[in-house]
Scaffold this active site. Structure first.
Site, mmCIF file in Angstrom:
data_model
loop_
_atom_site.group_PDB
_atom_site.id
_atom_site.type_symbol
_atom_site.label_atom_id
_atom_site.label_comp_id
_atom_site.label_asym_id
_atom_site.label_seq_id
_atom_site.Cartn_x
_atom_site.Cartn_y
_atom_site.Cartn_z
ATOM 1 N N SER A 143 25.212 23.187 31.229
ATOM 2 C CA SER A 143 24.064 23.830 31.902
ATOM 3 C C SER A 143 22.872 22.885 31.860
ATOM 4 C CB SER A 143 23.698 25.131 31.186
ATOM 5 O OG SER A 143 22.463 25.633 31.657
ATOM 6 N N TYR A 157 21.710 29.493 23.319
ATOM 7 C CA TYR A 157 22.581 29.129 24.449
ATOM 8 C C TYR A 157 22.359 27.663 24.832
ATOM 9 C CZ TYR A 157 24.120 28.943 29.359
ATOM 10 O OH TYR A 157 24.717 28.584 30.548
#
Ligand code: NAP
Length: 248
Positions: A143, A157
């Protein structure tokens, strides 16, 4: 040699788009899922309609026994894996670190870090000539959060994706001489169900003004990069990252 792909979290979102594109490119497809059997079966039907062999396998990628079972099903029903997409991932509700529970942080790390590492291990056991394999290709779905850090939203995350990036670099060098390429894609805001997990299903449309290109991305745009990295067109590419963040 048959092209056999395992896509973790292949029943929805980016994984589902990847399964369809892989089928169009002639891969035999294994669609892994954790809970949403119905979604996985819908993708299975679409993939089979394209005339390729495909299976669904339920397995939690963060548990090695289940990963072993996943790859054994692929061995017996599709053949030796040649491509792995470590796509399964999760995120918690938007919050500061001082509000996060140990349970939440462990779940993020187990799913987003342990999961891809365990799946890569069992793929390498089949791809490496050290174990009788003929090479292969692995793409990790990271990501842009890995380089942005996601402060005030989900630093856990972001840290998990940072670990995945480091793993991508290390493993790519470890197996480069064995005909195995390891790369990653780093999506930005993509229209999938993922954002409901962070507590705001409409998150992408609300944040579009903060994206230089002025829009969120589509799962199929990420799938295109994944399939390119897996293909022979990317034959000299390993330890590399493709960012799909619309300029973020
Ligand atoms: P999604 O639509 O929520 O799909 C996530 C998939 O992961 C689902 O198929 C889910 O299975 C599976 N999964 C979750 N935990 C699992 C586990 N422990 N074992 C096996 N499967 C598991 O999300 P997405 O947006 O497509 O996300 C795919 C990847 O892209 C993730 O790694 C995510 O971090 C990354 N990413 C997404 C965005 C974005 O904006 N959407 C941005 C950057 C990166 P079930 O269907 O069975 O629930």
């Amino acid at each position: 040699m048959d092209k056999v792909i395992v896509i973790t979290g292949g029943g929805r979102g980016i994984g589902a788009a990847t399964a369809l594109l892989a089928a169009q490119q002639g891969f035999k497809v294994c669609i892994n899922y954790q809970a949403d059997e119905q979604a996985a079966h819908q993708v299975l039907e679409q993939v089979r309609a394209l005339g390729v062999q495909a299976i669904t396998v339920r397995a939690d990628v963060s548990i090695e026994d289940e990963v072993i079972g996943l790859f054994q099903r692929v061995d017996s029903e599709l053949g030796r894996v040649t491509a792995l997409v470590n796509n399964a991932g999760t995120v918690g509700h938007k919050s500061r670190l001082d509000e996060m529970s140990e349970f939440r942080i462990q779940k993020i790390m187990k799913t987003n870090v342990m999961g891809p590492i365990l799946c890569a291990k069992h793929a390498v056991l089949r791809m490496s000539p050290r174990h009788g394999g003929q090479g292969g290709s692995i793409v990790n779905v990271s990501s842009v959060a890995a380089r942005l850090g996601s402060p005030g939203e989900y630093v856990d995350y972001a840290a998990s994706k940072g670990a995945l990036d480091t793993f991508t670099i290390g493993l790519s060098k470890e197996v480069a001489g064995e005909g195995i390429r390891v790369n990653a894609v780093r999506p930005g805001y993509i229209y999938t169900d993922f954002h409901a997990l962070s507590g705001d299903a409409d998150r992408v449309s609300k944040l579009e003004s903060a994206i230089p290109m002025g829009r969120g991305g589509r799962p199929d745009e990420v799938a295109e990069a994944i399939l390119w990295l897996l293909s022979d067109k990317a034959s000299y590419t390993t330890g590399s990252f493709i960012d799909l963040g619309g300029g973020r």
